[in-house]
Scaffold this motif. Structure first.
Motif, PDB file in Angstrom:
ATOM      1  N   SER A   1       8.757   1.558  -7.114  1.00 34.76           N
ATOM      2  CA  SER A   1       8.641   2.175  -5.690  1.00 34.76           C
ATOM      3  C   SER A   1       8.533   0.521  -4.742  1.00 34.76           C
ATOM      4  CB  SER A   1       7.089   2.698  -5.873  1.00 34.76           C
ATOM      5  OG  SER A   1       6.210   1.788  -6.048  1.00 34.76           O
ATOM      6  N   LEU A   2       8.016  -0.403  -5.092  1.00 33.95           N
ATOM      7  CA  LEU A   2       7.788  -1.617  -4.212  1.00 33.95           C
ATOM      8  C   LEU A   2       9.317  -2.238  -4.023  1.00 33.95           C
ATOM      9  CD1 LEU A   2       6.216  -3.467  -2.706  1.00 33.95           C
ATOM     10  CD2 LEU A   2       6.101  -4.870  -4.876  1.00 33.95           C
TER      11      LEU A   2
ATOM     12  N   GLN B   1       0.751  -1.245  -0.071  1.00 33.30           N
ATOM     13  CA  GLN B   1       0.099   0.053   0.186  1.00 33.30           C
ATOM     14  C   GLN B   1       0.923   1.167  -0.089  1.00 33.30           C
ATOM     15  OE1 GLN B   1      -2.169  -1.253   3.685  1.00 33.30           O
ATOM     16  NE2 GLN B   1      -4.112  -1.256   2.342  1.00 33.30           N
TER      17      GLN B   1
ATOM     18  N   SER C   1       4.041   5.600  -5.889  1.00 35.72           N
ATOM     19  CA  SER C   1       3.906   5.612  -7.274  1.00 35.72           C
ATOM     20  C   SER C   1       3.042   6.912  -7.745  1.00 35.72           C
ATOM     21  CB  SER C   1       3.314   4.389  -7.728  1.00 35.72           C
ATOM     22  OG  SER C   1       4.309   3.396  -7.586  1.00 35.72           O
TER      23      SER C   1
ATOM     24  N   THR D   1       8.029   4.157 -11.074  1.00 36.33           N
ATOM     25  CA  THR D   1       7.175   3.006 -11.605  1.00 36.33           C
ATOM     26  C   THR D   1       6.768   2.195 -10.258  1.00 36.33           C
ATOM     27  OG1 THR D   1       8.798   1.449 -11.724  1.00 36.33           O
ATOM     28  CG2 THR D   1       8.280   2.748 -13.676  1.00 36.33           C
ATOM     29  N   ALA D   2       5.706   1.549 -10.336  1.00 34.97           N
ATOM     30  CA  ALA D   2       5.001   0.761  -9.342  1.00 34.97           C
ATOM     31  C   ALA D   2       6.175  -0.421  -8.955  1.00 34.97           C
ATOM     32  CB  ALA D   2       3.850  -0.166  -9.748  1.00 34.97           C
TER      33      ALA D   2
ATOM     34  N   ALA E   1       3.917   1.434  -1.150  1.00 29.49           N
ATOM     35  CA  ALA E   1       4.766   1.570  -2.612  1.00 29.49           C
ATOM     36  C   ALA E   1       3.580   2.156  -3.612  1.00 29.49           C
ATOM     37  CB  ALA E   1       5.253   0.205  -2.781  1.00 29.49           C
ATOM     38  N   GLU E   2       2.362   1.902  -3.363  1.00 33.02           N
ATOM     39  CA  GLU E   2       1.321   2.270  -4.300  1.00 33.02           C
ATOM     40  C   GLU E   2       1.277   3.958  -4.162  1.00 33.02           C
ATOM     41  OE1 GLU E   2      -3.484   1.683  -4.922  1.00 33.02           O
ATOM     42  OE2 GLU E   2      -2.439  -0.012  -4.403  1.00 33.02           O
ATOM     43  N   GLN E   3       1.182   4.245  -2.957  1.00 34.73           N
ATOM     44  CA  GLN E   3       1.302   5.685  -2.812  1.00 34.73           C
ATOM     45  C   GLN E   3       2.307   6.287  -3.274  1.00 34.73           C
ATOM     46  OE1 GLN E   3       0.428   6.475   1.529  1.00 34.73           O
ATOM     47  NE2 GLN E   3      -0.999   4.627   1.587  1.00 34.73           N
TER      48      GLN E   3
END
Length: 99
Positions: free
Chosen positions: A75-76, A59, A65, A71-72, A61-63
């Motif tokens: 970020s992860l 979650q 991005s 990129t997703a 990591a999504e924020q």
């Protein structure tokens, strides 16, 4: 590292912003611990502020991005690496239900 894990900041670690730079400062423990001050880049500071035990690494990591031009997948990877470093330095703790 499982991306559904949830971490929280440990008590005794203060975040301070000085001259536009974010720092993590251990405020209790041994004198050796107190000599370790960590400088955070903007993404690291973003992650640190969200390590509240409520959000999973995925979650967060999504924020990232959505907030930064990244990129997703990157970020992860960055989130996992940064949290791993925080865990190694005993600045965060994994919530029991995630073990």
């Amino acid at each position: 590292m499982n991306t559904e894990r949830k971490y929280r900041r440990r008590n005794g670690v203060a975040r301070r912003k000085i001259a536009g730079e974010a720092f993590l400062i251990p405020v209790c423990g041994t004198p050796v611990d107190m000599e370790n001050i960590f400088v955070l880049n903007p993404v690291g500071d973003f992650i640190w502020q969200r390590l509240d035990g409520q959000q999973s690494l995925a979650q967060i990591a999504e924020q990232i991005s959505g907030e930064f031009d990244i990129t997703a997948g990157q970020s992860l990877a960055d989130t996992r690496e940064f949290v791993s470093q925080l865990e190694t330095n005993q600045l965060v703790e994994l919530l029991e239900e995630n073990r």
